[in-house]
Design a protein around this motif. Structure first.
Motif, mmCIF file in Angstrom:
data_model
loop_
_atom_site.group_PDB
_atom_site.id
_atom_site.type_symbol
_atom_site.label_atom_id
_atom_site.label_comp_id
_atom_site.label_asym_id
_atom_site.label_seq_id
_atom_site.Cartn_x
_atom_site.Cartn_y
_atom_site.Cartn_z
ATOM 1 N N ALA A 89 0.832 -1.204 0.000
ATOM 2 C CA ALA A 89 0.000 0.000 0.000
ATOM 3 C C ALA A 89 0.868 1.256 0.000
ATOM 4 O O ALA A 89 0.594 2.219 -0.733
ATOM 5 N N HIS A 90 1.917 1.252 0.791
ATOM 6 C CA HIS A 90 2.816 2.407 0.859
ATOM 7 C C HIS A 90 3.549 2.608 -0.469
ATOM 8 O O HIS A 90 3.664 3.741 -0.965
ATOM 9 N N THR A 92 2.551 1.714 -3.415
ATOM 10 C CA THR A 92 1.574 2.204 -4.388
ATOM 11 C C THR A 92 1.330 3.694 -4.200
ATOM 12 O O THR A 92 1.263 4.456 -5.172
ATOM 13 N N GLU A 93 1.235 4.110 -2.943
ATOM 14 C CA GLU A 93 1.040 5.524 -2.649
ATOM 15 C C GLU A 93 2.248 6.345 -3.121
ATOM 16 O O GLU A 93 2.089 7.406 -3.736
ATOM 17 N N LEU A 94 3.454 5.865 -2.832
ATOM 18 C CA LEU A 94 4.662 6.566 -3.266
ATOM 19 C C LEU A 94 4.742 6.678 -4.787
ATOM 20 O O LEU A 94 5.292 7.647 -5.321
ATOM 21 N N GLY A 96 2.312 7.174 -6.648
ATOM 22 C CA GLY A 96 1.258 8.075 -7.107
ATOM 23 C C GLY A 96 -0.110 7.447 -7.244
ATOM 24 O O GLY A 96 -1.044 8.096 -7.711
ATOM 25 N N GLY A 97 -0.253 6.192 -6.844
ATOM 26 C CA GLY A 97 -1.547 5.521 -6.915
ATOM 27 C C GLY A 97 -2.439 5.918 -5.754
ATOM 28 O O GLY A 97 -1.964 6.203 -4.660
ATOM 29 N N GLY A 98 -3.723 5.941 -5.993
ATOM 30 C CA GLY A 98 -4.690 6.269 -4.950
ATOM 31 C C GLY A 98 -4.999 5.071 -4.077
ATOM 32 O O GLY A 98 -4.496 3.956 -4.304
ATOM 33 N N PRO A 99 -5.855 5.282 -3.075
ATOM 34 C CA PRO A 99 -6.212 4.200 -2.152
ATOM 35 C C PRO A 99 -6.835 2.987 -2.838
ATOM 36 O O PRO A 99 -6.554 1.853 -2.463
ATOM 37 N N GLY A 102 -4.146 0.978 -4.339
ATOM 38 C CA GLY A 102 -3.404 0.324 -3.263
ATOM 39 C C GLY A 102 -4.101 -0.931 -2.775
ATOM 40 O O GLY A 102 -3.470 -1.982 -2.593
#
Length: 124
Positions: A89-90, A92-94, A96-99, A102
């Motif tokens: 999840a982290h 994916t966030e780094l 640029g992906g949204g929740p 993730g």
């Protein structure tokens, strides 16, 4: 993959869905009805759902029996899955992906990894 392995995968998936539903129900009940803080509610829900998941996977998915060795292995794989969830999840966030992305990535990565770990280590 032979028929017996496909059945294990299917049962593992069903067990995971049921354990996830239990986690959500316990957490929401504790938060909404008992006023429990979300972090504590989710920790308690994780413990409940992991216990039920262990029993379902031991008896049903992997046709095994409870034993101290596989309890500790199951707990280790479960905590590893929790860690992998946070890492995916982290990452994916780094990237640029949204929740939503993730969550999708977690669903695509974590269950196969934990199935393989349980199949070849927890229930060896």
């Amino acid at each position: 993959m032979n028929r017996a392995e496909r059945i294990k995968v299917l049962r593992f998936g069903v067990s995971g869905l049921l354990a996830t539903g239990l986690h959500a129900a316990v957490a929401m009940t504790l938060i909404m009805r008992a006023g429990t803080q979300p972090a504590l509610a989710n920790a308690l829900a994780f413990a409940c759902s992991t216990g039920i998941s262990y029993l379902m996977n031991t008896f049903w998915s992997f046709s095994s029996f409870p034993a101290l060795a596989n309890v500790w292995r199951f707990a280790t794989v479960s905590l590893g899955g929790l860690t992998l969830t946070a890492l995916v999840a982290h990452a994916t966030e780094l990237a640029g992906g949204g929740p939503g992305l993730g969550i999708a990535m977690v669903v695509c990565v974590v269950p196969p990894v934990t199935f393989i770990a349980h199949r070849w280590w927890t229930y060896r």
